[in-house]
Design an enzyme around this catalytic site. Structure first.
Site, PDB file in Angstrom:
ATOM      1  N   ASP A  31       0.860  -1.184   0.000  1.00 30.85           N
ATOM      2  CA  ASP A  31       0.000   0.000   0.000  1.00 30.85           C
ATOM      3  C   ASP A  31       0.898   1.236   0.000  1.00 30.85           C
ATOM      4  OD1 ASP A  31      -3.234   0.320   1.210  1.00 30.85           O
ATOM      5  OD2 ASP A  31      -1.969   2.089   0.908  1.00 30.85           O
ATOM      6  N   PHE A  71      -6.792  -4.398  -4.590  1.00 29.62           N
ATOM      7  CA  PHE A  71      -7.717  -3.340  -4.157  1.00 29.62           C
ATOM      8  C   PHE A  71      -7.177  -1.947  -4.441  1.00 29.62           C
ATOM      9  CE2 PHE A  71      -8.328  -7.015  -1.492  1.00 29.62           C
ATOM     10  CZ  PHE A  71      -9.693  -7.184  -1.525  1.00 29.62           C
ATOM     11  N   ALA A  72      -5.854  -1.819  -4.581  1.00 30.19           N
ATOM     12  CA  ALA A  72      -5.257  -0.488  -4.692  1.00 30.19           C
ATOM     13  C   ALA A  72      -5.824   0.239  -5.914  1.00 30.19           C
ATOM     14  CB  ALA A  72      -3.740  -0.615  -4.823  1.00 30.19           C
ATOM     15  N   TYR A 139     -13.983   6.841 -13.451  1.00 30.83           N
ATOM     16  CA  TYR A 139     -13.749   5.774 -12.460  1.00 30.83           C
ATOM     17  C   TYR A 139     -14.333   4.448 -12.981  1.00 30.83           C
ATOM     18  CZ  TYR A 139     -14.538   2.958  -8.275  1.00 30.83           C
ATOM     19  OH  TYR A 139     -14.580   1.922  -7.368  1.00 30.83           O
TER      20      TYR A 139
HETATM   21  N1  UFG Z   1     -25.823  10.413  -0.160  1.00 34.92           N
HETATM   22  C1  UFG Z   1     -26.460  11.438   0.534  1.00 34.92           C
HETATM   23  N2  UFG Z   1     -25.745  12.133   1.453  1.00 34.92           N
HETATM   24  C2  UFG Z   1     -24.438  11.859   1.731  1.00 34.92           C
HETATM   25  C3  UFG Z   1     -23.793  10.810   1.026  1.00 34.92           C
HETATM   26  C4  UFG Z   1     -24.515  10.121   0.079  1.00 34.92           C
HETATM   27  O1  UFG Z   1     -27.624  11.720   0.288  1.00 34.92           O
HETATM   28  O2  UFG Z   1     -23.844  12.544   2.591  1.00 34.92           O
HETATM   29  C5  UFG Z   1     -26.596   9.630  -1.133  1.00 34.92           C
HETATM   30  C6  UFG Z   1     -25.997   9.647  -2.519  1.00 34.92           C
HETATM   31  O3  UFG Z   1     -26.424  10.779  -3.226  1.00 34.92           O
HETATM   32  C7  UFG Z   1     -26.520   8.339  -3.077  1.00 34.92           C
HETATM   33  C8  UFG Z   1     -26.572   7.423  -1.841  1.00 34.92           C
HETATM   34  O4  UFG Z   1     -26.574   8.296  -0.718  1.00 34.92           O
HETATM   35  O5  UFG Z   1     -27.812   8.509  -3.547  1.00 34.92           O
HETATM   36  C9  UFG Z   1     -25.381   6.499  -1.733  1.00 34.92           C
HETATM   37  O6  UFG Z   1     -24.207   7.280  -1.893  1.00 34.92           O
HETATM   38  P1  UFG Z   1     -22.740   6.722  -1.605  1.00 34.92           P
HETATM   39  O7  UFG Z   1     -21.793   7.825  -1.890  1.00 34.92           O
HETATM   40  O8  UFG Z   1     -22.707   6.094  -0.262  1.00 34.92           O
HETATM   41  O9  UFG Z   1     -22.583   5.552  -2.634  1.00 34.92           O
HETATM   42  P2  UFG Z   1     -22.748   5.581  -4.234  1.00 34.92           P
HETATM   43  O10 UFG Z   1     -23.987   4.805  -4.539  1.00 34.92           O
HETATM   44  O11 UFG Z   1     -22.626   6.911  -4.826  1.00 34.92           O
HETATM   45  O12 UFG Z   1     -21.414   4.837  -4.612  1.00 34.92           O
HETATM   46  C10 UFG Z   1     -21.378   3.499  -4.893  1.00 34.92           C
HETATM   47  C11 UFG Z   1     -19.980   2.980  -4.645  1.00 34.92           C
HETATM   48  C12 UFG Z   1     -19.019   3.569  -5.650  1.00 34.92           C
HETATM   49  C13 UFG Z   1     -19.558   3.386  -7.038  1.00 34.92           C
HETATM   50  C14 UFG Z   1     -20.929   3.990  -7.164  1.00 34.92           C
HETATM   51  C15 UFG Z   1     -21.535   3.799  -8.525  1.00 34.92           C
HETATM   52  O13 UFG Z   1     -19.560   3.310  -3.351  1.00 34.92           O
HETATM   53  O14 UFG Z   1     -17.782   2.910  -5.550  1.00 34.92           O
HETATM   54  O15 UFG Z   1     -21.785   3.352  -6.222  1.00 34.92           O
HETATM   55  O16 UFG Z   1     -22.557   4.720  -8.752  1.00 34.92           O
HETATM   56  F1  UFG Z   1     -18.745   3.974  -7.929  1.00 34.92           F
END
Ligand code: UFG
Length: 322
Positions: A31, A71-72, A139
């Protein structure tokens, strides 16, 4: 087996490394600590500090590694839109360097950390592995590109590869030495840790959009406990077959809205976490739910921990850190 875990000082990598050690494997973590934390490397694992480009070849040669769990990576969707070159370089370029080092050292297996972001805005849910990959961010695109490379390296160089496409990972795990391993990102963008950070602080959490075409207007996601996710990696390791590249979704198959997640966090913590509605976050699909039928059929894996367990463990982790 002698195993290399790249990114094993990060959230998911450290939990997988802990489970591998508990299963009796010999683990070396590589890492560069750009986002990981050295104190998250589980006790019993050897630690090499460096980037995959600079350091993987030496570790593979020196330790006679039987498989890599990779994972990196850079993993912020928003950052990838602002700085796509970083994502192509770290995620695709870094992985190609790793694959070349594996070829040179004769390392036969790799389990690759992939993401639901490869699907982009899905046409239907639950999403199956055969559905089109149309990433909406650099990404996601970089992770699709690695899958293409893995298929070629399996076909042409005979490596055995498994890509695991994670949906929304949450929760924490207690390692054998009693320490909690959990999510410590900076900045933190994920919902569960953000809601828990708002518990008791009085600041609360922002809901990014409540006008989506979902039952309560907030985005629906498929949450999976990091312990269940790690278990899938151990099974995938056993499923790496020479010349084959397999792809599996990892999710629960059930969707929860942002409001539902916040409610579970309130119940688990006993805190009245205030929530305010903010504008939509660009690029968020309305609904992402996995079909995990393929990995269940092939490897007998099924998620066994529910959202409440994820929140309870994430809360224990955050309390332990405070
Ligand atoms: N959200 C909020 N408030 C916050 C954080 C998130 O409302 O403070 C919402 C986001 O808008 C989303 C949901 O919560 O609707 C989930 O958000 P996350 O950021 O927890 O997760 P994501 O679904 O955006 O991300 C996941 C994976 C990523 C991947 C992505 C693909 O963690 O690795 O899905 O869309 F790239």
């Amino acid at each position: 087996m002698k195993l290399l875990v790249t990114g094993g000082a990060g959230y998911i990598g450290s939990v997988v490394a802990a489970q591998l050690l508990e299963a009796g494997h010999e683990v070396t973590v590589l890492d560069d600590l750009s986002t990981g934390h050295e104190d998250a490397v589980p006790r019993g694992a050897a630690f090499a500090h460096g980037t995959i480009r600079e350091a993987a070849a030496a570790v593979l040669e020196e330790h006679d590694i039987a498989a890599v769990l990779h994972f990196a990576a850079s993993s912020l969707v928003g950052e990838s839109v602002a700085d796509p070159g970083k994502y192509w370089s770290n995620n695709l370029g870094g992985t190609l360097a790793l694959l070349d080092a594996m070829r040179t050292a004769g390392t036969p297996r790799i389990v690759f950390s992939s993401t639901a972001a490869v699907y982009g805005e899905p046409e239907r849910t639950p999403i199956e592995e055969t559905d089109p990959t149309r990433p909406t961010s650099p990404y996601g695109a970089s992770k699709v590109a690695v899958d293409t490379a893995l298929t070629e390296f399996a076909r042409l160089h005979g490596i055995g590869a498994v890509s695991l496409r994670y949906f929304n990972v949450a929760g924490a795990q207690r390692a054998a030495d009693g320490r909690w391993l959990g999510e410590r990102h900076s900045p933190e963008t994920h919902l569960v840790p953000n809601v828990l950070a708002g518990a008791g602080s009085g600041e609360g959490v922002r809901i990014f959009g409540d006008d989506y075409p979902t039952p309560d207007g907030t985005c629906v996601r498929d949450y999976i406990h990091v312990t269940d996710l790690a278990d899938a990696h151990l099974r995938a390791l056993g499923a790496c077959e020479p010349g084959q590249h397999r792809v599996y979704n990892l999710g629960n198959g059930a969707g929860f809205s942002v409001r539902e997640v916040i409610e579970v966090c309130r119940e688990v913590t006993g805190h009245d976490i205030p929530a305010t509605v903010a504008p939509r976050r660009p690029g968020d699909p309305a609904v992402l739910v996995a079909s995990a039928k393929r990995i269940q059929a092939d490897l007998g894996w099924k998620a066994s921990r529910d959202l409440r367990a994820m929140v309870a463990d994430a809360w224990q982790f955050s309390q332990a850190r405070r």
